[in-house]
Design a protein around this motif. Structure first.
Motif, PDB file in Angstrom:
ATOM      1  N   SER A  98      22.791  41.866  19.539  1.00 39.45           N
ATOM      2  CA  SER A  98      22.818  41.818  21.004  1.00 39.45           C
ATOM      3  C   SER A  98      22.888  40.378  21.502  1.00 39.45           C
ATOM      4  CB  SER A  98      21.585  42.509  21.581  1.00 39.45           C
ATOM      5  OG  SER A  98      21.621  43.896  21.358  1.00 39.45           O
ATOM      6  N   ALA A  99      22.068  39.496  20.892  1.00 41.76           N
ATOM      7  CA  ALA A  99      22.056  38.093  21.306  1.00 41.76           C
ATOM      8  C   ALA A  99      23.412  37.437  21.045  1.00 41.76           C
ATOM      9  CB  ALA A  99      20.957  37.337  20.559  1.00 41.76           C
ATOM     10  N   PHE A 100      24.013  37.750  19.905  1.00 38.18           N
ATOM     11  CA  PHE A 100      25.319  37.184  19.565  1.00 38.18           C
ATOM     12  C   PHE A 100      26.387  37.635  20.561  1.00 38.18           C
ATOM     13  CE2 PHE A 100      29.457  37.788  17.498  1.00 38.18           C
ATOM     14  CZ  PHE A 100      29.737  36.476  17.137  1.00 38.18           C
ATOM     15  N   LEU A 101      26.360  38.919  20.927  1.00 37.12           N
ATOM     16  CA  LEU A 101      27.356  39.439  21.860  1.00 37.12           C
ATOM     17  C   LEU A 101      27.221  38.806  23.244  1.00 37.12           C
ATOM     18  CD1 LEU A 101      27.306  43.197  20.817  1.00 37.12           C
ATOM     19  CD2 LEU A 101      29.232  41.620  20.601  1.00 37.12           C
ATOM     20  N   VAL A 102      25.979  38.625  23.702  1.00 33.20           N
ATOM     21  CA  VAL A 102      25.760  37.974  24.996  1.00 33.20           C
ATOM     22  C   VAL A 102      26.280  36.546  24.959  1.00 33.20           C
ATOM     23  CG1 VAL A 102      24.007  37.116  26.599  1.00 33.20           C
ATOM     24  CG2 VAL A 102      23.787  39.405  25.624  1.00 33.20           C
ATOM     25  N   LEU A 103      25.939  35.831  23.877  1.00 31.23           N
ATOM     26  CA  LEU A 103      26.367  34.438  23.745  1.00 31.23           C
ATOM     27  C   LEU A 103      27.896  34.331  23.660  1.00 31.23           C
ATOM     28  CD1 LEU A 103      25.415  31.506  23.442  1.00 31.23           C
ATOM     29  CD2 LEU A 103      25.361  31.863  20.960  1.00 31.23           C
ATOM     30  N   ILE A 109      33.755  33.437  28.661  1.00 37.54           N
ATOM     31  CA  ILE A 109      33.972  33.326  30.106  1.00 37.54           C
ATOM     32  C   ILE A 109      34.071  31.862  30.514  1.00 37.54           C
ATOM     33  CG2 ILE A 109      32.943  33.734  32.379  1.00 37.54           C
ATOM     34  CD1 ILE A 109      31.698  36.302  31.159  1.00 37.54           C
ATOM     35  N   LEU A 110      33.172  31.036  29.974  1.00 33.46           N
ATOM     36  CA  LEU A 110      33.184  29.611  30.292  1.00 33.46           C
ATOM     37  C   LEU A 110      34.464  28.932  29.821  1.00 33.46           C
ATOM     38  CD1 LEU A 110      29.475  28.667  29.441  1.00 33.46           C
ATOM     39  CD2 LEU A 110      30.504  28.868  31.718  1.00 33.46           C
ATOM     40  N   LEU A 111      34.997  29.385  28.689  1.00 30.12           N
ATOM     41  CA  LEU A 111      36.240  28.825  28.156  1.00 30.12           C
ATOM     42  C   LEU A 111      37.478  29.445  28.785  1.00 30.12           C
ATOM     43  CD1 LEU A 111      35.353  28.605  24.329  1.00 30.12           C
ATOM     44  CD2 LEU A 111      35.361  26.750  26.017  1.00 30.12           C
ATOM     45  N   ASN A 112      37.257  30.430  29.660  1.00 29.57           N
ATOM     46  CA  ASN A 112      38.359  31.152  30.326  1.00 29.57           C
ATOM     47  C   ASN A 112      39.245  31.883  29.324  1.00 29.57           C
ATOM     48  OD1 ASN A 112      39.568  32.008  32.717  1.00 29.57           O
ATOM     49  ND2 ASN A 112      41.051  30.336  32.744  1.00 29.57           N
ATOM     50  N   LYS A 113      38.635  32.337  28.252  1.00 29.07           N
ATOM     51  CA  LYS A 113      39.318  33.148  27.241  1.00 29.07           C
ATOM     52  C   LYS A 113      38.461  34.396  26.999  1.00 29.07           C
ATOM     53  CE  LYS A 113      42.534  30.027  26.403  1.00 29.07           C
ATOM     54  NZ  LYS A 113      43.953  30.242  26.743  1.00 29.07           N
ATOM     55  N   PRO A 114      38.458  35.347  27.930  1.00 31.34           N
ATOM     56  CA  PRO A 114      37.462  36.434  27.933  1.00 31.34           C
ATOM     57  C   PRO A 114      37.422  37.261  26.658  1.00 31.34           C
ATOM     58  CG  PRO A 114      39.278  36.882  29.451  1.00 31.34           C
ATOM     59  CD  PRO A 114      39.417  35.465  29.031  1.00 31.34           C
ATOM     60  N   LEU A 115      36.193  37.624  26.294  1.00 32.55           N
ATOM     61  CA  LEU A 115      35.949  38.381  25.072  1.00 32.55           C
ATOM     62  C   LEU A 115      36.696  39.705  25.057  1.00 32.55           C
ATOM     63  CD1 LEU A 115      34.316  38.604  22.408  1.00 32.55           C
ATOM     64  CD2 LEU A 115      32.487  39.677  23.747  1.00 32.55           C
ATOM     65  N   ASP A 135      48.346  36.917  35.964  1.00 37.50           N
ATOM     66  CA  ASP A 135      48.358  38.255  36.562  1.00 37.50           C
ATOM     67  C   ASP A 135      47.857  39.326  35.585  1.00 37.50           C
ATOM     68  OD1 ASP A 135      50.516  38.115  34.864  1.00 37.50           O
ATOM     69  OD2 ASP A 135      52.050  38.415  36.405  1.00 37.50           O
ATOM     70  N   ILE A 136      47.219  38.896  34.497  1.00 38.74           N
ATOM     71  CA  ILE A 136      46.637  39.810  33.509  1.00 38.74           C
ATOM     72  C   ILE A 136      45.172  39.452  33.228  1.00 38.74           C
ATOM     73  CG2 ILE A 136      46.725  40.620  31.115  1.00 38.74           C
ATOM     74  CD1 ILE A 136      49.024  41.678  32.817  1.00 38.74           C
ATOM     75  N   LYS A 137      44.929  38.156  33.009  1.00 36.93           N
ATOM     76  CA  LYS A 137      43.613  37.680  32.565  1.00 36.93           C
ATOM     77  C   LYS A 137      42.439  38.092  33.453  1.00 36.93           C
ATOM     78  CE  LYS A 137      43.388  33.376  31.236  1.00 36.93           C
ATOM     79  NZ  LYS A 137      43.239  31.916  31.332  1.00 36.93           N
ATOM     80  N   PRO A 138      42.568  38.083  34.797  1.00 44.25           N
ATOM     81  CA  PRO A 138      41.408  38.441  35.631  1.00 44.25           C
ATOM     82  C   PRO A 138      40.806  39.799  35.304  1.00 44.25           C
ATOM     83  CG  PRO A 138      43.087  37.423  36.986  1.00 44.25           C
ATOM     84  CD  PRO A 138      43.710  37.625  35.634  1.00 44.25           C
ATOM     85  N   ALA A 139      41.638  40.768  34.920  1.00 47.88           N
ATOM     86  CA  ALA A 139      41.109  42.097  34.571  1.00 47.88           C
ATOM     87  C   ALA A 139      40.189  42.002  33.361  1.00 47.88           C
ATOM     88  CB  ALA A 139      42.269  43.054  34.293  1.00 47.88           C
ATOM     89  N   TYR A 140      40.595  41.231  32.366  1.00 48.68           N
ATOM     90  CA  TYR A 140      39.793  41.086  31.149  1.00 48.68           C
ATOM     91  C   TYR A 140      38.556  40.220  31.385  1.00 48.68           C
ATOM     92  CZ  TYR A 140      43.453  43.476  28.615  1.00 48.68           C
ATOM     93  OH  TYR A 140      44.334  44.437  28.174  1.00 48.68           O
ATOM     94  N   ARG A 141      38.671  39.242  32.274  1.00 51.79           N
ATOM     95  CA  ARG A 141      37.508  38.425  32.607  1.00 51.79           C
ATOM     96  C   ARG A 141      36.447  39.264  33.309  1.00 51.79           C
ATOM     97  NH1 ARG A 141      39.908  34.479  34.974  1.00 51.79           N
ATOM     98  NH2 ARG A 141      39.823  35.339  37.078  1.00 51.79           N
ATOM     99  N   GLU A 142      36.864  40.091  34.245  1.00 53.22           N
ATOM    100  CA  GLU A 142      35.905  40.919  34.988  1.00 53.22           C
ATOM    101  C   GLU A 142      35.238  41.955  34.094  1.00 53.22           C
ATOM    102  OE1 GLU A 142      38.456  42.273  38.137  1.00 53.22           O
ATOM    103  OE2 GLU A 142      38.787  40.199  38.796  1.00 53.22           O
ATOM    104  N   VAL A 143      36.002  42.532  33.174  1.00 54.82           N
ATOM    105  CA  VAL A 143      35.416  43.469  32.216  1.00 54.82           C
ATOM    106  C   VAL A 143      34.433  42.749  31.298  1.00 54.82           C
ATOM    107  CG1 VAL A 143      35.934  44.885  30.178  1.00 54.82           C
ATOM    108  CG2 VAL A 143      37.265  45.179  32.270  1.00 54.82           C
TER     109      VAL A 143
END
Length: 223
Positions: A98-103, A109-115, A135-143
């Protein structure tokens, strides 16, 4: 936009759903047996259950790599509990996970390369350049933000129960907030993600790979 139930089921089955039973059974066996017969019996049966799942996958010529990872995880968890003679320590790997996934989610998110984009890329093999479009990345960032909130809440609950030595409650929380909750999270993520991609107006992944010019139909299935 309409998403039918069979589409969601097919998407989940192709990624996670067929693995859920193998993941849930060993800790469920451990929790029940520990409360009745004690720690050592619970550990033995949990490991045997995980080994049975792995063997079944191999004999059925199914994808056994996930079951092998599950077996290794159960053995490591059992060692934590056995060496400390503490039933609660069986769940230390779950806390670490859990800690690894949160980190990982926060850093992505900080690197703007969403998990969420990385997870989709690894499971589906879609080109990374598609995920990084404006026009694609924001969806993945929000998720990914949604995932971060969920895993963060799960970690807080797990830590509170772990340090209060509430072993039985911790076991049930891990079960309920494990695969059952993750499946719900994936369904919500999928529905929201497809809706958001269409709102963003970017190309579908096949349109991107084929260098199709706008106007695009957008992503209709798969997130």
């Amino acid at each position: 936009m309409k998403i039918n139930k069979s589409e969601i089921k097919a998407e989940l089955s192709s990624i996670f759903l067929n693995k859920t039973f193998d993941a849930l059974l060993p800790p469920l066996i451990y929790t029940i047996i520990n409360s009745i017969f004690g720690l050592k019996t619970a550990l033995i049966l949990a490991v045997i259950t995980a080994f049975f799942n792995f063997t079944k996958r191999v004999l059925q010529k199914d994808n056994w790599k996930y079951s092998l990872a599950g077996l290794a995880g159960v053995i490591i968890a059992a060692l934590f509990a056995y060496l400390s003679n503490n039933a609660g320590n069986y769940f230390i790997p779950a806390l670490i996970s859990s800690a690894f996934l949160v980190l990982a989610a926060l850093i992505s998110i900080l690197l703007n390369k969403p998990l969420a984009a990385w997870a989709s890329h690894l499971s589906r093999g879609w080109p990374l350049d598609w995920f990084w479009r404006d026009d694609i990345k924001p969806a993945y960032r929000e998720v990914t933000i949604f995932w971060t909130l969920y895993f963060g809440l799960r970690l807080i609950i797990q830590l509170r129960l772990f340090f209060s030595n509430a072993v039985l409650n911790l076991a049930w929380v891990n079960l309920l907030l494990g695969w059952p909750a993750i499946i719900a999270i994936l369904i919500i993520s999928y529905i929201y993600g497809i809706w958001r991609l269409n709102k963003l107006g970017g190309p579908g992944v096949d349109e991107f790979k084929n260098n199709k010019k706008p106007p695009w139909d957008g992503q209709k299935r798969g997130f």
